[in-house]
Enzyme design. Structure first.
Site, mmCIF file in Angstrom:
data_model
loop_
_atom_site.group_PDB
_atom_site.id
_atom_site.type_symbol
_atom_site.label_atom_id
_atom_site.label_comp_id
_atom_site.label_asym_id
_atom_site.label_seq_id
_atom_site.Cartn_x
_atom_site.Cartn_y
_atom_site.Cartn_z
ATOM 1 N N LYS A 15 26.500 42.519 -19.999
ATOM 2 C CA LYS A 15 27.962 42.513 -20.194
ATOM 3 C C LYS A 15 28.505 41.079 -20.201
ATOM 4 O O LYS A 15 29.278 40.706 -21.072
ATOM 5 C CB LYS A 15 28.660 43.305 -19.069
ATOM 6 C CG LYS A 15 28.232 44.760 -18.976
ATOM 7 C CD LYS A 15 28.970 45.497 -17.870
ATOM 8 C CE LYS A 15 28.723 44.971 -16.477
ATOM 9 N NZ LYS A 15 27.332 45.110 -15.997
ATOM 10 N N ARG B 275 35.008 50.777 -13.140
ATOM 11 C CA ARG B 275 33.664 51.019 -12.649
ATOM 12 C C ARG B 275 33.516 52.427 -12.095
ATOM 13 O O ARG B 275 32.416 52.901 -11.873
ATOM 14 C CB ARG B 275 33.520 50.024 -11.521
ATOM 15 C CG ARG B 275 32.223 49.644 -10.966
ATOM 16 C CD ARG B 275 31.405 48.818 -11.875
ATOM 17 N NE ARG B 275 30.509 47.972 -11.163
ATOM 18 C CZ ARG B 275 30.396 46.664 -11.354
ATOM 19 N NH1 ARG B 275 31.137 46.057 -12.235
ATOM 20 N NH2 ARG B 275 29.507 45.991 -10.690
ATOM 21 N N ARG C 121 17.899 35.991 -13.155
ATOM 22 C CA ARG C 121 19.120 35.369 -13.697
ATOM 23 C C ARG C 121 19.517 34.126 -12.893
ATOM 24 O O ARG C 121 19.392 34.087 -11.677
ATOM 25 C CB ARG C 121 20.283 36.362 -13.652
ATOM 26 C CG ARG C 121 21.630 35.689 -13.949
ATOM 27 C CD ARG C 121 22.790 36.636 -14.050
ATOM 28 N NE ARG C 121 22.741 37.670 -13.049
ATOM 29 C CZ ARG C 121 23.400 38.819 -13.139
ATOM 30 N NH1 ARG C 121 24.137 39.059 -14.198
ATOM 31 N NH2 ARG C 121 23.309 39.714 -12.197
ATOM 32 N N ARG D 282 22.767 34.275 -7.781
ATOM 33 C CA ARG D 282 23.779 35.110 -7.104
ATOM 34 C C ARG D 282 23.183 35.778 -5.861
ATOM 35 O O ARG D 282 22.032 36.215 -5.883
ATOM 36 C CB ARG D 282 24.291 36.182 -8.071
ATOM 37 C CG ARG D 282 25.526 35.765 -8.825
ATOM 38 C CD ARG D 282 25.896 36.678 -9.948
ATOM 39 N NE ARG D 282 25.972 38.094 -9.601
ATOM 40 C CZ ARG D 282 26.345 39.044 -10.459
ATOM 41 N NH1 ARG D 282 26.679 38.710 -11.698
ATOM 42 N NH2 ARG D 282 26.387 40.301 -10.097
ATOM 43 N N ARG E 297 22.791 48.337 -6.105
ATOM 44 C CA ARG E 297 23.750 48.299 -7.228
ATOM 45 C C ARG E 297 23.439 49.401 -8.230
ATOM 46 O O ARG E 297 24.343 50.041 -8.773
ATOM 47 C CB ARG E 297 23.700 46.922 -7.908
ATOM 48 C CG ARG E 297 24.387 45.855 -7.067
ATOM 49 C CD ARG E 297 23.903 44.468 -7.399
ATOM 50 N NE ARG E 297 24.219 44.042 -8.748
ATOM 51 C CZ ARG E 297 23.695 42.966 -9.327
ATOM 52 N NH1 ARG E 297 22.828 42.210 -8.669
ATOM 53 N NH2 ARG E 297 24.028 42.647 -10.550
HETATM 54 P P1 AP5 Z 1 24.238 39.466 -17.698
HETATM 55 O O1 AP5 Z 1 24.862 39.252 -19.016
HETATM 56 O O2 AP5 Z 1 24.588 38.532 -16.607
HETATM 57 O O3 AP5 Z 1 24.389 41.005 -17.239
HETATM 58 P P2 AP5 Z 1 25.633 41.804 -16.644
HETATM 59 O O4 AP5 Z 1 25.689 43.103 -17.316
HETATM 60 O O5 AP5 Z 1 26.853 40.939 -16.658
HETATM 61 O O6 AP5 Z 1 25.097 42.030 -15.177
HETATM 62 P P3 AP5 Z 1 25.820 41.881 -13.779
HETATM 63 O O7 AP5 Z 1 24.716 41.839 -12.769
HETATM 64 O O8 AP5 Z 1 26.783 40.733 -13.775
HETATM 65 O O9 AP5 Z 1 26.588 43.222 -13.701
HETATM 66 P P4 AP5 Z 1 27.163 43.877 -12.452
HETATM 67 O O10 AP5 Z 1 27.993 44.911 -13.071
HETATM 68 O O11 AP5 Z 1 26.140 44.314 -11.472
HETATM 69 O O12 AP5 Z 1 27.893 42.674 -11.686
HETATM 70 P P5 AP5 Z 1 29.432 42.291 -11.497
HETATM 71 O O13 AP5 Z 1 29.515 40.834 -11.450
HETATM 72 O O14 AP5 Z 1 30.287 43.053 -12.425
HETATM 73 O O15 AP5 Z 1 22.650 39.427 -17.953
HETATM 74 C C1 AP5 Z 1 21.735 39.583 -16.886
HETATM 75 C C2 AP5 Z 1 20.451 38.800 -17.181
HETATM 76 O O16 AP5 Z 1 19.809 39.382 -18.302
HETATM 77 C C3 AP5 Z 1 20.691 37.319 -17.541
HETATM 78 O O17 AP5 Z 1 19.676 36.536 -16.997
HETATM 79 C C4 AP5 Z 1 20.634 37.313 -19.077
HETATM 80 O O18 AP5 Z 1 20.168 36.078 -19.578
HETATM 81 C C5 AP5 Z 1 19.673 38.443 -19.364
HETATM 82 N N1 AP5 Z 1 19.983 39.185 -20.593
HETATM 83 C C6 AP5 Z 1 21.233 39.491 -21.070
HETATM 84 N N2 AP5 Z 1 21.141 40.182 -22.210
HETATM 85 C C7 AP5 Z 1 19.810 40.317 -22.460
HETATM 86 C C8 AP5 Z 1 19.078 40.953 -23.522
HETATM 87 N N3 AP5 Z 1 19.686 41.579 -24.541
HETATM 88 N N4 AP5 Z 1 17.719 40.912 -23.457
HETATM 89 C C9 AP5 Z 1 17.078 40.273 -22.420
HETATM 90 N N5 AP5 Z 1 17.732 39.661 -21.407
HETATM 91 C C10 AP5 Z 1 19.072 39.678 -21.440
HETATM 92 O O19 AP5 Z 1 29.712 42.916 -10.036
HETATM 93 C C11 AP5 Z 1 29.123 42.341 -8.893
HETATM 94 C C12 AP5 Z 1 29.642 43.041 -7.666
HETATM 95 O O20 AP5 Z 1 31.074 42.842 -7.549
HETATM 96 C C13 AP5 Z 1 29.475 44.567 -7.615
HETATM 97 O O21 AP5 Z 1 28.191 44.947 -7.138
HETATM 98 C C14 AP5 Z 1 30.602 44.977 -6.679
HETATM 99 O O22 AP5 Z 1 30.278 44.712 -5.339
HETATM 100 C C15 AP5 Z 1 31.720 44.033 -7.077
HETATM 101 N N6 AP5 Z 1 32.547 44.579 -8.183
HETATM 102 C C16 AP5 Z 1 32.721 44.029 -9.405
HETATM 103 N N7 AP5 Z 1 33.518 44.784 -10.168
HETATM 104 C C17 AP5 Z 1 33.856 45.857 -9.405
HETATM 105 C C18 AP5 Z 1 34.646 46.998 -9.635
HETATM 106 N N8 AP5 Z 1 35.252 47.191 -10.837
HETATM 107 N N9 AP5 Z 1 34.772 47.903 -8.641
HETATM 108 C C19 AP5 Z 1 34.183 47.721 -7.441
HETATM 109 N N10 AP5 Z 1 33.395 46.660 -7.147
HETATM 110 C C20 AP5 Z 1 33.255 45.721 -8.130
HETATM 111 MG MG MG Z 2 28.107 40.118 -15.191
#
Ligand code: AP5
Ligand code: MG
Length: 216
Positions: free
Chosen positions: A14, A88, A127, A160, A171
């Site tokens: 994402k 989410r 990552r 992270r 997660r």
């Molecule tokens: P990346 O693009 O960083 O993936 P992502 O989908 O953004 O993954 P996240 O881990 O950031 O998602 P998340 O939803 O767990 O975290 P968030 O920050 O929202 O890519 C990941 C890796 O893969 C990278 O190394 C990249 O290079 C590689 N990659 C990308 N595309 C690729 C491809 N096509 N092929 C191969 N490799 C690839 O949330 C974190 C925390 O915040 C949550 O756990 C929660 O505690 C809190 N939080 C956030 N939002 C909410 C909400 N709405 N409600 C409640 N809690 C929340």
């Molecule tokens: Mg992300």
């Protein structure tokens, strides 16, 4: 102003795709994960509450996250907004729907990035993220030119606190418990589409760009 949504499990890409879409379509990127991490690093009241929850891979409560998002939307944006990591839960999706209709803001694209569970852990654990500009790397599949240093701005990369195998499993458990109802809510919307996220980032981006152009 419209809001667009990127859905998908942890590590589905994402953030990677949002950074590219924002540049291509001149959108405003709104990642609730980034907003919360910023609150944690600044030690705000929300940050202090969220720190341990996030590190353990649990979700922050709906009211807190909705409050942060609505406050930001109320400040206004020039142009459309792209949500990454929000909504989410079904509760967040319903609350957002009500907020958008009271503010007369249109819901644009809802794009779900689908990736099989088996490939996600390696993506997340490997990552690295730039501590300054947020550029996303991977130690094996997208390494920076110089170890630990961002290609774009020269700042140090960081790991992270929730990018451990243990937090990742928590997660994923949260994702599996909340995603079906969320998907059920959005699948009925006319601008909902799903893309195969288990391809090279460039190919995923191509599919997303096509969908953005198709169902405008
Ligand atoms: P990346 O693009 O960083 O993936 P992502 O989908 O953004 O993954 P996240 O881990 O950031 O998602 P998340 O939803 O767990 O975290 P968030 O920050 O929202 O890519 C990941 C890796 O893969 C990278 O190394 C990249 O290079 C590689 N990659 C990308 N595309 C690729 C491809 N096509 N092929 C191969 N490799 C690839 O949330 C974190 C925390 O915040 C949550 O756990 C929660 O505690 C809190 N939080 C956030 N939002 C909410 C909400 N709405 N409600 C409640 N809690 C929340
Ligand atoms: Mg992300």
């Amino acid at each position: 102003m419209k809001v667009h949504i990127l859905l998908g499990p942890p590590g589905s890409g994402k953030g990677t795709q949002a950074q590219r879409l924002v540049e291509k379509f001149k959108l405003n990127h709104l990642s609730t994960g980034d907003i919360l991490r910023d609150a944690v690093s600044k030690g705000t009241e929300i940050g202090l509450r969220a720190k341990a929850i996030m590190a353990s891979g649990k979700l922050v409560d709906d009211d807190t996250v909705n409050g942060l998002v609505f406050a930001r939307l109320r400040q206004g944006f020039e142009g459309d907004v792209l949500f990454d990591g929000y909504p989410r839960t079904l509760q967040q999706a319903e609350a957002l729907g009500e907020f958008l209709s009271t503010q007369m803001i249109e819901l644009g694209h809802v794009l779900s990035v689908a990736v099989p569970d088996g490939v996600l852990e390696a993506r997340v654990v490997g990552r690295r993220v730039c501590s300054n500009c947020g550029a996303i790397y991977h130690v094996e599949t997208k390494p920076p030119k110089q170890d630990g240093i961002c290609d774009l701005c020269g700042s140090p990369l960081k790991h992270r606190s929730d990018d451990t195998a243990e937090a990742f499993r928590s997660r994923m458990a949260e994702f599996n418990a909340t995603f079906q109802p969320l998907l059920g809510f959005y699948e009925r919307k006319p601008n909902f589409r799903s893309v195969d996220g288990n391809l090279a980032p460039e190919q995923v981006f191509e599919s997303l760009v096509k969908l953005f152009a198709e169902c405008a």
